[in-house]
Design an enzyme around this catalytic site. Structure first.
Site, PDB file in Angstrom:
ATOM      1  N   GLY A 114       0.764  -1.240   0.000  1.00  0.00           N
ATOM      2  CA  GLY A 114       0.000   0.000   0.000  1.00  0.00           C
ATOM      3  C   GLY A 114       0.794   1.288   0.000  1.00  0.00           C
ATOM      4  N   GLU A 130       4.104  -6.764   1.639  1.00  0.00           N
ATOM      5  CA  GLU A 130       3.587  -7.130   0.320  1.00  0.00           C
ATOM      6  C   GLU A 130       3.537  -5.913  -0.607  1.00  0.00           C
ATOM      7  OE1 GLU A 130       0.371 -10.355   2.204  1.00  0.00           O
ATOM      8  OE2 GLU A 130      -0.310  -8.412   1.483  1.00  0.00           O
ATOM      9  N   PRO A 131       4.651  -5.249  -0.812  1.00  0.00           N
ATOM     10  CA  PRO A 131       4.607  -4.048  -1.651  1.00  0.00           C
ATOM     11  C   PRO A 131       4.531  -4.386  -3.144  1.00  0.00           C
ATOM     12  CG  PRO A 131       6.860  -4.489  -0.974  1.00  0.00           C
ATOM     13  CD  PRO A 131       6.011  -5.550  -0.329  1.00  0.00           C
ATOM     14  N   GLY A 132       3.711  -3.671  -3.844  1.00  0.00           N
ATOM     15  CA  GLY A 132       3.638  -3.833  -5.292  1.00  0.00           C
ATOM     16  C   GLY A 132       3.933  -2.512  -5.966  1.00  0.00           C
ATOM     17  N   ARG A 171      -6.710   2.994 -14.974  1.00  0.00           N
ATOM     18  CA  ARG A 171      -6.748   3.716 -13.698  1.00  0.00           C
ATOM     19  C   ARG A 171      -7.440   5.094 -13.786  1.00  0.00           C
ATOM     20  NH1 ARG A 171      -2.960   5.146 -10.925  1.00  0.00           N
ATOM     21  NH2 ARG A 171      -3.787   4.399  -8.947  1.00  0.00           N
ATOM     22  N   TYR A 223     -10.627   5.020 -11.394  1.00  0.00           N
ATOM     23  CA  TYR A 223     -10.476   5.699 -10.092  1.00  0.00           C
ATOM     24  C   TYR A 223     -10.313   7.217 -10.226  1.00  0.00           C
ATOM     25  CZ  TYR A 223      -8.538   0.974  -9.380  1.00  0.00           C
ATOM     26  OH  TYR A 223      -8.310  -0.384  -9.384  1.00  0.00           O
ATOM     27  N   CYS A 235     -14.519   2.702 -27.748  1.00  0.00           N
ATOM     28  CA  CYS A 235     -15.856   3.287 -27.940  1.00  0.00           C
ATOM     29  C   CYS A 235     -16.576   3.531 -26.628  1.00  0.00           C
ATOM     30  CB  CYS A 235     -16.689   2.365 -28.822  1.00  0.00           C
ATOM     31  SG  CYS A 235     -16.037   2.322 -30.469  1.00  0.00           S
ATOM     32  N   GLU A 236     -16.032   4.382 -25.812  1.00  0.00           N
ATOM     33  CA  GLU A 236     -16.699   4.813 -24.580  1.00  0.00           C
ATOM     34  C   GLU A 236     -16.280   6.251 -24.313  1.00  0.00           C
ATOM     35  OE1 GLU A 236     -17.257   2.609 -21.178  1.00  0.00           O
ATOM     36  OE2 GLU A 236     -16.981   0.640 -22.116  1.00  0.00           O
ATOM     37  N   TYR A 263      -0.402  -1.735 -11.839  1.00  0.00           N
ATOM     38  CA  TYR A 263      -1.816  -1.783 -12.190  1.00  0.00           C
ATOM     39  C   TYR A 263      -2.091  -1.151 -13.552  1.00  0.00           C
ATOM     40  CZ  TYR A 263      -1.709  -2.854  -7.256  1.00  0.00           C
ATOM     41  OH  TYR A 263      -1.396  -3.424  -6.052  1.00  0.00           O
TER      42      TYR A 263
HETATM   43  N1  LLP Z   1      -1.464  -7.000  -0.338  1.00  0.00           N
HETATM   44  C1  LLP Z   1      -2.789  -7.109  -0.511  1.00  0.00           C
HETATM   45  C2  LLP Z   1      -3.548  -8.042   0.297  1.00  0.00           C
HETATM   46  C3  LLP Z   1      -3.430  -6.318  -1.475  1.00  0.00           C
HETATM   47  O1  LLP Z   1      -4.742  -6.409  -1.642  1.00  0.00           O
HETATM   48  C4  LLP Z   1      -2.657  -5.414  -2.256  1.00  0.00           C
HETATM   49  C5  LLP Z   1      -3.295  -4.591  -3.285  1.00  0.00           C
HETATM   50  C6  LLP Z   1      -1.268  -5.371  -2.050  1.00  0.00           C
HETATM   51  C7  LLP Z   1      -0.708  -6.168  -1.074  1.00  0.00           C
HETATM   52  C8  LLP Z   1      -0.356  -4.497  -2.852  1.00  0.00           C
HETATM   53  O2  LLP Z   1      -0.616  -3.142  -2.690  1.00  0.00           O
HETATM   54  P1  LLP Z   1       0.412  -2.065  -3.274  1.00  0.00           P
HETATM   55  O3  LLP Z   1       1.685  -2.175  -2.490  1.00  0.00           O
HETATM   56  O4  LLP Z   1       0.613  -2.366  -4.704  1.00  0.00           O
HETATM   57  O5  LLP Z   1      -0.228  -0.749  -3.067  1.00  0.00           O
HETATM   58  N2  LLP Z   1      -5.824  -1.320  -8.927  1.00  0.00           N
HETATM   59  C9  LLP Z   1      -5.631  -0.333  -7.894  1.00  0.00           C
HETATM   60  C10 LLP Z   1      -4.904  -0.877  -6.700  1.00  0.00           C
HETATM   61  C11 LLP Z   1      -5.538  -2.121  -6.118  1.00  0.00           C
HETATM   62  C12 LLP Z   1      -4.747  -2.671  -4.978  1.00  0.00           C
HETATM   63  C13 LLP Z   1      -5.238  -4.036  -4.630  1.00  0.00           C
HETATM   64  N3  LLP Z   1      -4.541  -4.641  -3.557  1.00  0.00           N
HETATM   65  C14 LLP Z   1      -4.917   0.863  -8.484  1.00  0.00           C
HETATM   66  O6  LLP Z   1      -4.626   0.854  -9.691  1.00  0.00           O
HETATM   67  O7  LLP Z   1      -4.652   1.852  -7.796  1.00  0.00           O
END
Ligand code: LLP
Length: 437
Positions: free
Chosen positions: A239, A273-275, A312, A316, A363-364, A392
């Site tokens: 997050g 769990e960073p993404g 995105r 959002y 087409c939106e 994402y």
């Molecule tokens: N762990 C869990 C359980 C999660 O649900 C998520 C993201 C992460 C880790 C990784 O979060 P991060 O570090 O990437 O912020 N599609 C949306 C974001 C959805 C996030 C879903 N869960 C966007 O484009 O902003």
């Protein structure tokens, strides 16, 4: 911090002019910087080093096999949310022992698959799931290591669609009842309750929610241990926000400052769990202007990337910087953007620019990448870069309107290689051809 910069009015990714990549691989094209990716992974590994963290890269942010493999090679495990992501993680690297599996709807088949492949931890999202996993594991003659995911019930902290720790969302177990749930499985032969998990939401720009979440986790660890569960892991999820605008994001060290004390108090090993933090700033989406037009008092730049490539903004209302790859001499080399995340329209007026909507061919009316952006006059064939598109972006891409998904290229210093080829018309119908009416 990233490795995309303008040199003499041409955008570079590391040492490669991105215009060359557009020429060679076509557009729309995701261009990743390996240096940026690894920089952010290392930033997290270093900031949290005192807690000996298991950093599980969140595959949902970007599941490209080569990128996942890079993560594994540099010490990360994986956070997955489906059997498909588990498959990717296994294929990407020898990290089966470092895969955490979250998600509210794991099927029996997915649970078995994960157990067979040595899943590190299941993050448990409901009481039924906890019992189902315990029973399946027991039947398989195994013990499933699980962390109970708790919803710590914190105030809103990010977009309503991605806030996962407020009351009334589908994720995790209620903080009021999670201890009862844990009590219900004391001595279960198929379960080892070894952790607490929470993922607060995404993206989060403030550290305070992590401090509050950490405090609540400390209390739960104690309560679980009092029940006899051997709690060894504290998983604080992902997050961490990134710079979509300018410099609004916090460094990993700021999050570590509030999370580490909680971890130390519990004596647990930290799981993260960073993404987005790792991959978000590591890519631009390159597109080419197809047409421009003015209609209904508005100016449109129609380019060949669309909501199916990067959803995105549509989904959002997210903000991504968009700027020409080769800005002319009479406009700023890079756009002037207000860094304050609370300013709804952060682009400042710029010389020789006028407000334009950056839209795609889908087409939106909701198909846009940017609205009312000060941009210079553009013409057919000009290249645009959509920044901070690594997380994402491609992972949420679709074939809507039967558009071919983009190619992906990884840049390393002065070299580049394709890490996902562009789809073909044949790919589009591959799953239908064999069973054609
Ligand atoms: N762990 C869990 C359980 C999660 O649900 C998520 C993201 C992460 C880790 C990784 O979060 P991060 O570090 O990437 O912020 N599609 C949306 C974001 C959805 C996030 C879903 N869960 C966007 O484009 O902003």
């Amino acid at each position: 911090m990233d490795h995309f910069e303008y040199r003499d009015r041409a955008l570079y990714c590391e040492d490669v002019p991105v215009a060359d990549l557009a020429e060679q691989y076509g557009t729309p094209l995701y261009v990743y910087s390996e240096a940026t990716l690894l920089h952010h992974l290392r930033e997290i590994q270093t900031a949290f080093a005192p807690a000996n963290p298991v950093v599980c890269y969140s595959v949902k942010a970007n599941g490209n096999l080569s990128l996942c493999r890079l993560m594994g090679k540099h010490g990360a495990g994986y956070d997955v949310t489906s059997g498909g992501e588990f498959f990717r993680a296994l294929k990407a690297g020898p990290q089966g022992s470092k895969i955490v599996f979250a998600g509210v709807g794991k099927t029996d088949a997915e649970i078995r698959y994960a157990l067979e492949h040595g899943v590190f931890l299941f993050d448990i999202e409901s009481e039924q799931e906890l019992h189902a996993i315990g029973d399946i594991a027991h039947h398989m003659g195994r013990t499933a290591a699980v962390a109970l995911r708790v919803n710590p019930d914190l105030p809103p902290k990010t977009h309503v669609k991605t806030d996962t720790s407020v009351k009334g969302v589908k994720f995790g177990l209620d903080i009021e009842t999670v201890v009862d749930v844990a009590r219900g499985v004391v001595g279960h032969p198929g379960l080892a309750v070894v952790g607490i998990h929470m993922h607060l939401g995404s993206p989060i720009l403030k550290t305070e929610p992590y401090r509050q979440g950490g405090e609540r986790a400390v209390k739960l660890v104690k309560a679980f241990r009092d029940l006899g569960h051997d709690i060894r892991y504290l998983n604080m999820g992902g997050g961490f926000g990134i710079n979509y605008r300018r410099d609004e994001a916090k460094p990993a060290g700021a999050f570590a400052e509030v999370i580490l004390p909680a971890v130390a108090e519990t004596g647990c090993q930290l799981v993260l769990e960073p993404g987005r933090f790792i991959v978000g700033n590591a890519a631009v989406l390159l597109s080419r202007v197809v047409f421009t037009k003015s209609t209904g008092g508005k100016h449109y730049v129609i380019q060949d990337a669309a909501m199916n490539d990067l959803i995105r903004p549509t989904l959002y209302g997210s903000f991504h910087r968009v700027w020409p790859v080769r800005p002319a001499a009479d406009v700023p080399e890079r756009p002037d953007v207000d860094g304050n995340p609370d300013v709804p329209d952060p682009f400042r007026p710029m010389p020789n620019c006028f407000a334009q909507d950056v839209v795609g061919p889908v087409c939106e009316s909701g198909d846009f990448l940017a609205k009312d952006r000060p941009l210079p006059a553009l013409k057919r064939g000009d290249l645009l870069a959509v920044f901070s598109a690594g997380a994402y972006g491609m992972s949420m891409a679709s074939n809507y309107n039967s558009r071919l998904r983009a190619a992906e290229v990884l840049v390393t210093g002065g070299t580049h290689r394709l890490i996902r080829r562009r789809e073909t018309f044949k790919d589009l119908v591959a799953c239908e051809e064999d069973c054609l009416l």
